[in-house]
Design an enzyme around this catalytic site. Structure first.
Site, PDB file in Angstrom:
ATOM      1  N   PRO A  13       0.840  -1.200   0.000  1.00  0.00           N
ATOM      2  CA  PRO A  13       0.000   0.000   0.000  1.00  0.00           C
ATOM      3  C   PRO A  13       0.877   1.252   0.000  1.00  0.00           C
ATOM      4  CG  PRO A  13      -0.819  -1.602   1.576  1.00  0.00           C
ATOM      5  CD  PRO A  13       0.510  -2.116   1.101  1.00  0.00           C
ATOM      6  N   ASP A  43       5.304   1.159   9.099  1.00  0.00           N
ATOM      7  CA  ASP A  43       6.759   1.256   8.946  1.00  0.00           C
ATOM      8  C   ASP A  43       7.414   1.324  10.335  1.00  0.00           C
ATOM      9  OD1 ASP A  43       9.080   1.942   6.959  1.00  0.00           O
ATOM     10  OD2 ASP A  43       9.314   3.265   8.702  1.00  0.00           O
ATOM     11  N   TYR A  48      13.696   2.890  16.780  1.00  0.00           N
ATOM     12  CA  TYR A  48      12.603   3.765  17.232  1.00  0.00           C
ATOM     13  C   TYR A  48      12.185   3.422  18.661  1.00  0.00           C
ATOM     14  CZ  TYR A  48      12.227   4.607  12.159  1.00  0.00           C
ATOM     15  OH  TYR A  48      12.501   4.900  10.838  1.00  0.00           O
ATOM     16  N   LYS A  77      13.784  -2.337   9.843  1.00  0.00           N
ATOM     17  CA  LYS A  77      15.113  -1.958   9.334  1.00  0.00           C
ATOM     18  C   LYS A  77      16.223  -2.510  10.225  1.00  0.00           C
ATOM     19  CE  LYS A  77      12.729   2.256   8.015  1.00  0.00           C
ATOM     20  NZ  LYS A  77      11.798   2.583   9.103  1.00  0.00           N
ATOM     21  N   HIS A 110      19.155   0.331   7.340  1.00  0.00           N
ATOM     22  CA  HIS A 110      18.629   1.646   7.741  1.00  0.00           C
ATOM     23  C   HIS A 110      19.480   2.826   7.251  1.00  0.00           C
ATOM     24  CE1 HIS A 110      15.904   3.456  11.095  1.00  0.00           C
ATOM     25  NE2 HIS A 110      16.095   4.321  10.135  1.00  0.00           N
TER      26      HIS A 110
END
Ligand code: 1BO
Length: 317
Positions: A13, A43, A48, A77, A110
């Site tokens: 998508p 994502d 993170y 990543k 990344h």
């Protein structure tokens, strides 16, 4: 929703939910809301610091039988401290464990920056490993092994320049399926767009809204705010849309995937509606004139004094 089609027919998508800077306490709800209102692309990345919460949201959604795992595209990543081939598979296994998944739809290197194992963010020059010692091609071969084993369905890179992708193609004979890079009207990257189309590399735009919520230490004093740009505002007014919707729709009109981040339910929904916003050729031409090659995430965190990486070697410009 529009999709990007991979060589094997898999479809990603075009609009996904970004999770960089989403606090662990907020991201569970953000992912749940996003899936409820219609997002089918999330994502993620271990750096993170929130993949376990994203995993809880995915797992709770799938076990409530609301949505099937096969209907959601999940990207993650490989962090910079795991470029050594011996660390690639364990890094993926940690991510799969945190996300509570058996396989990822897409796994990206990344950054084209290698660091010592165990370093999240570099504080001193010794925290880095020069690419001369740990070439990207070696990391890439380990990524290919993950794909061959079915642990990930597709592999790609992030923050790579045209030159670095070309070197990877020359050295390994394979082409990354995706490059996720910063792209917005102030950083349009036309050469990358042309190169990616020629080579069959999909692109994903990160920081499509200008990433104004980055930590102060990685922000410049004079950062232009995309939301306040008069051209963006005027186009938004003409379409009775928000500035964010114009920025997201612009990325989609260029044929790139786009992953705006939000943890606010109203914004998450507003951003999704951008997929239905149709910009005119005149709108696209007006936005094309805004390019100023301005990076919000300029790589300063990797290029402090003594680092083997410089802005020139990072971006090849
Ligand atoms: C340092 C994190 C970059 C955004 O993916």
């Amino acid at each position: 929703m529009e999709t990007l089609t991979f060589d094997d027919g898999d479809e990603m998508p075009i609009l996904g939910l970004g999770t960089w800077k989403s606090d662990p306490g907020d991201v569970y709800n953000a992912v749940k809301v996003a899936l409820e209102v219609g997002y089918r692309h999330i994502d993620c990345a271990p750096i993170y610091g929130n993949e376990p919460e994203v995993g809880n949201a995915l797992s709770d959604t799938f076990s409530a039988h609301d949505i099937d795992r096969g209907d959601v595209w999940v990207t993650s990543k490989l962090w910079n401290d795991c470029h050594d081939p011996e660390h690639v598979r364990p890094a993926l296994e940690n991510t799969l464990n945190d996300l509570q998944l058996d396989t990822l739809d897409l796994y990206l290197v990344h950054w084209p920056v290698a660091m010592q194992h165990g370093v999240d963010y570099p504080e001193q020059p010794d925290d880095f490993v020069p690419l001369g010692e740990l070439p990207l091609a070696e990391t890439w071969h380990a990524m290919q092994d993950l794909k061959a084993e079915g642990l990930v369905q597709h592999i790609g890179v992030s923050n790579f320049s045209v030159q670095k992708i070309q070197s990877l193609i020359d050295e390994t004979g394979t082409t990354p399926e995706m490059n996720q890079i910063e792209m917005h009207p102030y950083l349009q990257q036309p050469d990358m767009l042309d190169f990616a189309e020629e080579k069959g590399v999909h692109l994903t735009a990160y920081s499509p809204l200008g990433s104004m919520d980055r930590p102060e230490e990685i922000k410049a004093d004079d950062e232009p705010n995309l939301f306040e740009d008069p051209t963006i505002q005027e186009i938004a007014d003409q379409h009775d849309a928000s500035a964010a919707q114009v920025l997201i729709s612009w990325a989609i009109h260029r044929g790139t995937a786009v992953i705006p981040k939000s943890v606010t339910p109203a914004h998450i929904e507003d951003n999704l509606a951008a997929a239905d916003l149709s910009l005119s050729n005149a709108d696209m031409d007006a936005i094309a004139d805004l390019d100023r090659h301005r990076r919000y995430l300029d790589g300063s965190i990797w290029t402090f004094e003594g680092s083997p990486y410089s802005k020139a070697s990072l971006w090849d410009e």
